[in-house]
Design an enzyme around this catalytic site. Structure first.
Site, mmCIF file in Angstrom:
data_model
loop_
_atom_site.group_PDB
_atom_site.id
_atom_site.type_symbol
_atom_site.label_atom_id
_atom_site.label_comp_id
_atom_site.label_asym_id
_atom_site.label_seq_id
_atom_site.Cartn_x
_atom_site.Cartn_y
_atom_site.Cartn_z
ATOM 1 C CD GLU A 43 -2.691 1.202 2.585
ATOM 2 O OE1 GLU A 43 -3.789 1.754 2.539
ATOM 3 O OE2 GLU A 43 -2.228 0.673 3.616
ATOM 4 C CE LYS A 113 -7.697 0.930 3.351
ATOM 5 N NZ LYS A 113 -6.560 1.638 3.994
ATOM 6 C CB CYS A 156 -4.125 -1.567 4.527
ATOM 7 S SG CYS A 156 -3.197 -1.251 6.060
#
Length: 270
Positions: A43, A113, A156
């Site tokens: 990331e 995301k 993440c």
């Protein structure tokens, strides 16, 4: 799908876009030279710095990063996951975007995301990702990437939402990618247990490239990029240093574990 070697790159990205591109290129080069067919970057691999600088450079980053990924994948003849990078969302915010490209430089999958990191940690450490990132509205993304299998995309903080990974395996994901910049504070206790849990409960491989060390003046990340097999065994751990960790993705192992513990077939709640 046949067995192949995968690599997770561990980086120490900084608030310097060009420096980070050079670092990413070098890690990809080493992984490809070592025989990796799929290389995954973490990331924020092209920028990890202040909110103001990130927003100022988002347009340039959003334009140049896909070209870097496509050119690098073509140069080394590999599948390349650009863990995540900011790209303008058109409303004053950015998407935290992950891109998977094939050896010909073709985009196979794009994932923005979904779950944003808005937390208050001990000792006054806090993050408000939603202040500058627009949540992805897309459905769970699985790329049917042929020779490397079906690749499930995440980033993440998504790791804390098991329903996302169950949705990815419902879409026949074999490999779950979790590019991250996990904080040192949470990483010590949560990183490895969560990754092993996602692998075990979905009987899938997990690739987790990560950031490590200090970024700018304030942020410190956990490191320990991992590759985990469907039984939950950690096959590779990059430790705390910049570098790569590699392991073989073996479809026969995937089938063996899913045959021994067919939990995906035993579900009662959908």
């Amino acid at each position: 799908m046949e067995s192949y070697r995968a690599a997770v790159a561990q980086m120490n990205s900084q608030p310097d876009f060009n420096y980070n591109l050079e670092q990413a290129y070098e890690e990809v080069r080493k992984a490809a030279k070592g025989g990796a067919r799929l290389v995954a970057l973490p990331e924020n691999f092209v920028f990890l710095g202040s909110l103001e600088a990130r927003m100022e450079q988002a347009e340039e980053i959003g334009k140049r990063t896909p070209d870097f990924l496509k050119d690098t994948a073509q140069e080394f003849g590999i599948y390349l996951l650009g863990g995540s990078y900011p790209t303008p969302a058109g409303n004053g915010k950015v998407y935290n975007c992950s891109l998977l490209v094939d050896p010909e430089g073709k985009t196979l999958a794009r994932y923005n995301k979904i779950h944003l990191f808005d937390v208050e940690l001990p000792e006054g450490e806090s993050y408000r990702e939603s202040d500058y990132v627009e949540s992805g509205k897309n459905r769970p993304v699985v790329s049917r990437a042929g020779e490397i299998g079906n690749i499930g995309m995440s980033i993440c903080y998504d790791l804390r939402f098991p329903e996302l990974y169950r949705s990815l395996t419902e879409r026949q994901a074999d490999v779950l990618c979790v590019p991250s910049a996990f904080t040192a504070t949470t990483g010590r206790d949560h990183w490895k247990p969560l990754l092993r849990a996602r692998a075990i409960e979905n009987t899938a491989y997990v690739l987790a490239p990560a950031q490590t060390g200090t970024h700018g003046k304030k942020r410190t990340t956990h490191g320990h990029s991992l590759i985990v097999d469907p039984w939950g065994e950690v096959l590779a751990d990059a430790g705390k240093e910049v570098g790569i960790a590699t392991a073989v993705i073996d479809p026969s192992r995937l089938k063996e574990v899913r045959r021994r513990i067919p939990s995906l077939d035993h579900r009662k709640i959908f």
